[in-house]
Design an enzyme around this catalytic site. Sequence first.
Site, short mmCIF file in Angstrom:
data_model
loop_
_atom_site.label_atom_id
_atom_site.label_comp_id
_atom_site.label_asym_id
_atom_site.label_seq_id
_atom_site.Cartn_x
_atom_site.Cartn_y
_atom_site.Cartn_z
N ASP A 123 -6.38 0.56 3.76
CA ASP A 123 -6.25 1.28 2.23
C ASP A 123 -7.56 0.73 1.47
OD1 ASP A 123 -5.70 2.52 -0.24
OD2 ASP A 123 -4.17 0.96 -0.54
N ASP A 164 -3.67 9.02 -2.78
CA ASP A 164 -2.61 8.98 -3.92
C ASP A 164 -2.33 10.37 -4.64
OD1 ASP A 164 -2.43 6.47 -3.31
OD2 ASP A 164 -3.43 5.55 -5.10
N GLU A 204 -12.90 2.95 0.11
CA GLU A 204 -13.91 3.99 -0.19
C GLU A 204 -15.31 3.17 -0.66
OE1 GLU A 204 -10.76 3.68 -1.72
OE2 GLU A 204 -10.14 5.23 -0.93
O1 MIG Z 1 -4.47 0.31 -6.15
O2 MIG Z 1 -1.33 -1.16 -1.76
O3 MIG Z 1 -3.31 4.56 -1.59
O4 MIG Z 1 -0.81 4.08 -1.03
O5 MIG Z 1 0.51 1.99 -2.04
C1 MIG Z 1 -3.37 1.01 -5.26
C2 MIG Z 1 -0.81 -0.23 -3.06
C3 MIG Z 1 -3.67 0.47 -3.83
C4 MIG Z 1 -3.36 2.46 -2.97
C5 MIG Z 1 -2.78 3.48 -1.88
C6 MIG Z 1 -1.36 3.43 -2.07
C7 MIG Z 1 -0.91 1.99 -1.81
C8 MIG Z 1 -1.33 1.16 -3.07
N1 MIG Z 1 -2.78 1.04 -3.10
#
Ligand code: MIG
Length: 660
Positions: free
Chosen positions: A305, A418, A308
């Site tokens: 995660d 998301d 980017e």
């Molecule tokens: O700023 O880890 O896309 O699936 O639950 C949010 C918390 C950070 C973004 C991910 C999402 C995840 C969440 N993350």
Amino acid sequence: MIKKYIYGNPFPTEAVVKEIKVSEDKMPFFETDGRGRFTFNLAEHDIVYGLGEQIRGINKRGWQYVSWNYDNPNHHEDTRSLYGAHNFIIVSGKETFGAFFDCAGKIEFDIGYTQRSEMKITAAGNDLSVYIITGENEKDIVKQFRNIIGRSYVPPLWAFGYGQSRWGYRNEDDIREVAKQYKAAGIPIDSIYLDIDYMERYKDFTVDSERFPDLKKLADDMKTQGIHLVPIIDAGVKIEEGYDVYEEGVQHNYFCKNAEGEDFVGAVWPGRVHFPDFLQPEARKWFGRKYSVLTDMGIEGFWNDMNEPAIFYTEDRLADTCAEIEKLTSGNMGINEYFTFTGMVAGLNGNTGDYDKFYHNINGKMVKHSDVHNLYGMNMTRSAFEALQEICPEKRTLFFSRSSYIGAHRYGGIWQGDNKSWWSHILQSMQQLPALNMAGFLFTGSDTGGFGCDVTEDLMLRWLQYSLFTPLFRNHSADGTRRQELYRFDNVSAAAEMIKIRYSLIPYLYSEYLKAVLNDEMMFKPLAFDFSDDDMAKQVEDQLLLGNELMIAPVYKQNARGRYVYLPEEMMMVRMKSRNDFQTQILEKGHHYINSELDELVFFIRNKKAIPFDRTAESTENTDISQPELLGYPDSSYVMYSDNGISPKPEDSLKVTALH
Ligand code: MIG
């Protein structure tokens, strides 16, 4: 035929893995004024497919899109950039061709936005490669493209099972409770996801010892119930003395640097972080090997995660903003100052300017992040994938990432980022599928039920009726939103039946997945790809062909008790309340109003076709994919691909069975 053109001195993205000779002729549509521009005329009814994970329709015409990997959980019709950069399009119509704009930085696609009849593609700079592909038809163009970008990732078979996730499962008890409730409700489940809450202060490759005192035991206990735990890994590494990942990264210069040559600092969930320089092979190797901390505890899958990379703020900009705000608030704030103030605060998160402030070390040369921005997430997943091939060479590991570039499809899947518990986001997910498949991303799916906002039971049921067809099938939601585990709804049995139907479909879905991987094909196609002379099929934006045998047409509107469906040929409609309670009906080519109550799944089997359907599967472990029965037209047959579900190369255990 593929023609390759090179402009300037492009950064090697490694999206294309086959050697292709650079074309000697000059590319006809090109001009430059410091930014490479490509201009194409569009005929009135030309369709433009592609761009992978982007907003709007299957036909991309009539908007401007920007490839700039970006964390935007609030996306809607107006958005221009999402989490991935998939710069491949197919223009279909008067002239039909594919085009891949291979550049690591920002690139804009004005597809009939400024002028309806013109498509203008503008790179941020002058350095890029362009591939123009011509062929027999759209499918042939896709096949040629997929062939040069390398074979798509195959996850373990268990990853085709249903998964439950939520940001906010805080401790071991929460996880055990989810497993228990699913079992009690009789809902099959193959995986439970661990979000950032499992870590110690959001530090990668750590486990909070109070909340998860024995993760290995938890993983083992879950596995005896057929459930895999899948933890998250974030891109940013917390700055904290004594934390090995931080210390090693600093010591070996594995982190991205600022202009002064110091480790660049951004802020994300752990607070202040450094970003691993995933573009350095050595840094990739180092970070990838860290995953063994978790595989040693029995973990077999991960989601990557924030890659980017997302940056909530940088310290410089925050300080400047605070100073500015102080000035603004020292007097009486007028309306203009008020808007300056809110704009500055909102502009801290994901500020494009911050990506100009750090650098990658590419063979000793400092390369500005914004010039290679779209490659970051891909190389994070590559880091994990390549290391895990060494750590666990005997089996596949599940990986999927949030951010990606073409090429990442070789290392893992992606989830579609998301979304929200909005009806429109069912359709949005569906419209991305063929475009993602074109770019090689086959293992994908949306946060089922919606990530942000509050779900309702009807939304969940309709979403399930769509997602149960996607390879990645995961219910995920954000902390603070209404709970959406399936056992919490009134009509638990309706949801349970949908999940069971998914398990019955796995022999088919997995088979079509393997075919798509091994033959460079799409698993999800727009109708027009198979019915190219059908003008009506070309206009369908809310139905897809799934493999070569099915057509899906989910209901995605609230309170609808059905929908209009266009059949490009005679098909068999299947209406299912449960896998053992269904009716079929042959419908002729044309438009039909199809009823579908909330607890009914409707899908279509194509003319004279049938699919394998296992009516008893309760988990991927006991799914019998050797001889499932056929569902569909009598006297039809199906060629089924299967394998042992774990061997790193599917062809090592591939079985091709003709079912009659
Ligand atoms: O700023 O880890 O896309 O699936 O639950 C949010 C918390 C950070 C973004 C991910 C999402 C995840 C969440 N993350």
